[in-house]
Design a protein around this motif. Sequence first.
Motif, PDB file in Angstrom:
ATOM      1  N   PHE A  64      -9.144  -7.063  -0.250  1.00  0.00           N
ATOM      2  CA  PHE A  64      -8.520  -6.344  -1.425  1.00  0.00           C
ATOM      3  C   PHE A  64      -7.270  -6.998  -1.727  1.00  0.00           C
ATOM      4  CE2 PHE A  64     -11.428  -3.672   1.563  1.00  0.00           C
ATOM      5  CZ  PHE A  64     -12.432  -3.725   0.791  1.00  0.00           C
ATOM      6  N   ASP A 107       0.833  -1.133   0.099  1.00  0.00           N
ATOM      7  CA  ASP A 107       0.184  -0.076   0.041  1.00  0.00           C
ATOM      8  C   ASP A 107       0.811   1.267   0.089  1.00  0.00           C
ATOM      9  OD1 ASP A 107      -2.910   0.330  -0.156  1.00  0.00           O
ATOM     10  OD2 ASP A 107      -3.056   0.006   2.068  1.00  0.00           O
ATOM     11  N   VAL A 111     -16.136  -6.160   5.675  1.00  0.00           N
ATOM     12  CA  VAL A 111     -15.039  -5.005   4.927  1.00  0.00           C
ATOM     13  C   VAL A 111     -13.789  -5.751   5.228  1.00  0.00           C
ATOM     14  CG1 VAL A 111     -14.358  -3.068   4.038  1.00  0.00           C
ATOM     15  CG2 VAL A 111     -16.760  -3.226   4.454  1.00  0.00           C
ATOM     16  N   ILE A 159      -9.494   3.687  -1.537  1.00  0.00           N
ATOM     17  CA  ILE A 159     -10.647   3.434  -0.823  1.00  0.00           C
ATOM     18  C   ILE A 159     -11.893   3.473  -1.811  1.00  0.00           C
ATOM     19  CG2 ILE A 159     -11.899   4.748   0.732  1.00  0.00           C
ATOM     20  CD1 ILE A 159      -9.457   5.222   2.227  1.00  0.00           C
ATOM     21  N   ARG A 168      -7.479  -2.980  17.327  1.00  0.00           N
ATOM     22  CA  ARG A 168      -6.621  -3.214  18.670  1.00  0.00           C
ATOM     23  C   ARG A 168      -7.357  -3.785  19.738  1.00  0.00           C
ATOM     24  NH1 ARG A 168      -7.372   1.266  21.004  1.00  0.00           N
ATOM     25  NH2 ARG A 168      -7.365   3.160  19.723  1.00  0.00           N
ATOM     26  N   GLY A 169      -8.477  -4.388  19.566  1.00  0.00           N
ATOM     27  CA  GLY A 169      -9.347  -4.779  20.577  1.00  0.00           C
ATOM     28  C   GLY A 169     -10.036  -3.831  21.590  1.00  0.00           C
ATOM     29  N   ASN A 173     -10.951   1.292   7.126  1.00  0.00           N
ATOM     30  CA  ASN A 173     -12.104   0.369   6.877  1.00  0.00           C
ATOM     31  C   ASN A 173     -13.367   1.101   7.015  1.00  0.00           C
ATOM     32  OD1 ASN A 173     -13.877  -2.079   8.357  1.00  0.00           O
ATOM     33  ND2 ASN A 173     -12.134  -2.671   7.006  1.00  0.00           N
TER      34      ASN A 173
END
Length: 455
Positions: A145, A14, A119, A25, A103-104, A57
């Motif tokens: 993707f 990327d 997604v 995007i 990250r939770g 996202n």
Amino acid sequence: MIQVVTPQHMQAIDDASEVPLDELIARAGAAVARAAIRQLGGTYGRRVLVVAGPGNNGADGRVAATRLRERGVRVAVVDALDLPERLPRADLVIDAAFGTGFRGGWQFPDVGATPVLAVDVPTGLDAATGVAGPSTPHAVRTVTFQAAKPGHVFADGPARCGDLEVVDIGLGVDRADALLVDAAAVRHWLPHRPTDAHKWREAVRIVAGTPGMTGAGHLATTAAQRAGASLVAVSSPGVDADAPVEALDRRVPGFDWYTAVLDDLHRFRSLVIGPGLGREEHTVASVLRCVEDAVVPMVIDGDGLFALAWNEAGSPAVLVDREVPTVLTPHDGEYGLLTGRRPDDDRLAAATSLADTTGATVLLKGPATVVATPGEVPLIVDAGDERLATAGTGDVLAGIIGALLARQIPAHRAAAAGAFVHGLAVQRCASVGVIAGDLVEQLPAVFTDLLATDA
Ligand SMILES: NC(=O)C1=CN([C@@H]2O[C@H](COP(=O)(O)OP(=O)(O)OC[C@H]3O[C@@H](n4cnc5c(N)ncnc54)[C@H](OP(=O)(O)O)[C@@H]3O)[C@@H](O)[C@H]2O)[C@@H](O)CC1
Ligand SMILES: Nc1ncnc2c1ncn2[C@@H]1O[C@H](COP(=O)(O)OP(=O)(O)O)[C@@H](O)[C@H]1O
């Protein structure tokens, strides 16, 4: 084959891309909108709820929302970080809360029975390993993707992602970290038998089974036969092998049988050693002598792997000097014996490191099987399912790979093709009560179908 790229590597791709992020995007969001319309079966009167987070996202999800509105879909977008008490009703929820940057600590809302389209990855699924967080939704479909990520194929990934769709958004992938094996690849790898073939051309030697466990030799033998071995000679040390009438039962003594095996091994094209052999010290010694001196490609399975691990110098010392290919077929326990540690969640790395230290092809078994060989792109096989988790299916796999090696398929491909046809075989079996022998019976039809399909 579908390319598999780690999230870390994808980030680097990327970063190096000349295509601006906004454009990526836009392409990603448009692909999500198309997938949503397919999932909804149309646009008229359909309602979609997009749960959109603060990162890219979420940006993909917002673009999808715009595209869907343009097509006449009624769309509500809710902010993942500011969820309303009651979610608007919808026919489909698009999970664009978090992707690879999660990250939770955030809970996906309860959407009841409404289907979820994810997604990139369902929120909370680790894209590197496939380990799901506590509220990771069960998506019906996941749109990702450019390449699949390991998390889509390992651990909880397949169950949480539903159908996986990989969309080209115009990023050039410099190299895949792995490839997902498919029927077209395996078909391409399978050689045709020449018209002047003879029975020694694809002959397989098998040493498997002991008194009370001769079934292992039987399964490996019949599997090799049904996978195209032209002749199989089987020995179960110290006892008559349970050989089908079409195979040769080579009686060998219970001790020091390696001399008998090595004696005429040059007549064979491959050697399968280990299923059901037992773990006696004298067995370990004979296996090790065979590994050191066998002049043909080998599959080392089951107790053969135990023998390698038992060796004081360590398995790499025995294997690195072999001049012909070796395929090791450990499950997690056998991997632990060989390395001192069971594989962790990064199964690609686990298989690759054992391959690198031994110089062998390593087939790390599991719901998704990994094949790693030094210098080759690792292959992942996800053709099978939990019906394979019964006694003896590993013996069948070892026999199949032995036959494919004898058919002169290079070890990396032979191992992966073996796991693939093993998986296809179980797909043709009953839903309950499948036993290892059932797989063997399906093999001729599996190969016939594979070769008959156009692609
Ligand atoms: N090449 C490709 O494949 C392409 C991929 N694309 C897409 O990009 C996605 C990756 O995007 P991304 O890096 O922005 O990460 P994403 O998951 O959106 O979230 C990061 C944000 O969320 C925040 N945050 C995290 N956890 C949180 C929590 N528990 N609670 C609260 N906040 C939390 C985090 O905050 P921070 O950690 O920085 O404090 C940060 O702000 C990828 O999955 C794919 O959909 C395409 O768009 C383009 C091409
Ligand atoms: N849950 C599962 N889903 C798909 N395949 C599985 C699963 N569990 C095991 N397998 C496959 O079944 C086979 C079992 O091999 P192994 O453990 O060596 O069996 P055995 O030693 O009894 O012959 C391997 O090919 C493995 O990949």
